[in-house]
Design a protein around this motif. Structure first.
Motif, mmCIF file in Angstrom:
data_model
loop_
_atom_site.group_PDB
_atom_site.id
_atom_site.type_symbol
_atom_site.label_atom_id
_atom_site.label_comp_id
_atom_site.label_asym_id
_atom_site.label_seq_id
_atom_site.Cartn_x
_atom_site.Cartn_y
_atom_site.Cartn_z
ATOM 1 N N ASN A 8 -131.247 -13.952 -13.681
ATOM 2 C CA ASN A 8 -130.263 -15.032 -13.839
ATOM 3 C C ASN A 8 -130.948 -16.367 -14.121
ATOM 4 O O ASN A 8 -130.481 -17.137 -14.959
ATOM 5 C CB ASN A 8 -129.374 -15.136 -12.600
ATOM 6 C CG ASN A 8 -128.398 -13.995 -12.496
ATOM 7 O OD1 ASN A 8 -128.098 -13.315 -13.469
ATOM 8 N ND2 ASN A 8 -127.892 -13.758 -11.299
ATOM 9 N N ARG A 11 -132.071 -16.322 -17.711
ATOM 10 C CA ARG A 11 -130.902 -16.461 -18.598
ATOM 11 C C ARG A 11 -130.410 -17.906 -18.646
ATOM 12 O O ARG A 11 -130.057 -18.402 -19.707
ATOM 13 C CB ARG A 11 -129.758 -15.574 -18.121
ATOM 14 C CG ARG A 11 -129.912 -14.132 -18.436
ATOM 15 C CD ARG A 11 -128.698 -13.379 -17.962
ATOM 16 N NE ARG A 11 -128.734 -11.996 -18.378
ATOM 17 C CZ ARG A 11 -127.759 -11.138 -18.151
ATOM 18 N NH1 ARG A 11 -126.682 -11.513 -17.501
ATOM 19 N NH2 ARG A 11 -127.865 -9.899 -18.567
ATOM 20 N N ALA A 15 -130.396 -20.199 -21.941
ATOM 21 C CA ALA A 15 -129.090 -20.692 -22.394
ATOM 22 C C ALA A 15 -129.084 -22.206 -22.499
ATOM 23 O O ALA A 15 -128.581 -22.771 -23.477
ATOM 24 C CB ALA A 15 -127.993 -20.223 -21.438
ATOM 25 N N GLU A 34 -121.656 -20.007 -18.981
ATOM 26 C CA GLU A 34 -120.937 -19.127 -19.895
ATOM 27 C C GLU A 34 -121.905 -18.459 -20.871
ATOM 28 O O GLU A 34 -121.850 -17.259 -21.090
ATOM 29 C CB GLU A 34 -119.879 -19.913 -20.659
ATOM 30 C CG GLU A 34 -119.036 -19.061 -21.579
ATOM 31 C CD GLU A 34 -117.961 -19.865 -22.280
ATOM 32 O OE1 GLU A 34 -117.672 -19.545 -23.443
ATOM 33 O OE2 GLU A 34 -117.428 -20.816 -21.676
ATOM 34 N N ARG A 35 -122.797 -19.239 -21.451
ATOM 35 C CA ARG A 35 -123.777 -18.710 -22.405
ATOM 36 C C ARG A 35 -124.705 -17.696 -21.721
ATOM 37 O O ARG A 35 -125.089 -16.694 -22.321
ATOM 38 C CB ARG A 35 -124.587 -19.859 -23.005
ATOM 39 C CG ARG A 35 -125.716 -19.439 -23.880
ATOM 40 C CD ARG A 35 -125.279 -19.244 -25.285
ATOM 41 N NE ARG A 35 -126.390 -18.717 -26.062
ATOM 42 C CZ ARG A 35 -126.256 -18.166 -27.230
ATOM 43 N NH1 ARG A 35 -125.081 -18.110 -27.804
ATOM 44 N NH2 ARG A 35 -127.286 -17.696 -27.877
ATOM 45 N N GLU A 37 -123.914 -15.842 -19.271
ATOM 46 C CA GLU A 37 -123.079 -14.768 -18.734
ATOM 47 C C GLU A 37 -123.204 -14.634 -17.213
ATOM 48 O O GLU A 37 -123.342 -13.549 -16.656
ATOM 49 C CB GLU A 37 -123.395 -13.443 -19.425
ATOM 50 C CG GLU A 37 -123.108 -13.476 -20.913
ATOM 51 C CD GLU A 37 -123.430 -12.173 -21.620
ATOM 52 O OE1 GLU A 37 -124.197 -11.347 -21.073
ATOM 53 O OE2 GLU A 37 -122.909 -11.990 -22.728
ATOM 54 N N VAL A 38 -123.175 -15.792 -16.552
ATOM 55 C CA VAL A 38 -123.118 -15.841 -15.091
ATOM 56 C C VAL A 38 -122.008 -16.815 -14.706
ATOM 57 O O VAL A 38 -121.544 -17.594 -15.526
ATOM 58 C CB VAL A 38 -124.464 -16.296 -14.458
ATOM 59 C CG1 VAL A 38 -125.587 -15.338 -14.816
ATOM 60 C CG2 VAL A 38 -124.817 -17.705 -14.845
ATOM 61 N N SER A 39 -121.603 -16.769 -13.464
ATOM 62 C CA SER A 39 -120.561 -17.685 -13.013
ATOM 63 C C SER A 39 -121.138 -19.092 -12.828
ATOM 64 O O SER A 39 -122.341 -19.246 -12.590
ATOM 65 C CB SER A 39 -119.956 -17.204 -11.696
ATOM 66 O OG SER A 39 -120.871 -17.399 -10.643
#
Length: 56
Positions: A8, A11, A15, A34-35, A37-39
């Motif tokens: 994470n 990422r 991002a 969002e980019r 793909e995590v909250s």
């Protein structure tokens, strides 16, 4: 560190770099989350701001 935690973080860093390169300084943490793909909560658990992500 757990493997999902490291994933994470990577990422989020990728991002943020991608979005800032394309949009400049108008990037929000929710955009980065969002980019990546995590909250948004996960993003804030790792970093306090977009600037903090980019310093990594």
């Amino acid at each position: 560190m757990r493997s999902d935690t490291e994933r994470n973080r990577r990422r989020l860093i990728k991002a943020a770099a991608y979005l800032v390169a394309r949009r400049g300084s108008s990037v929000r943490m929710t955009d980065v989350a969002e980019r990546a793909e995590v909250s948004p909560a996960t993003a804030y658990r790792h970093f306090g701001s977009v600037d903090e992500i980019l310093s990594q």
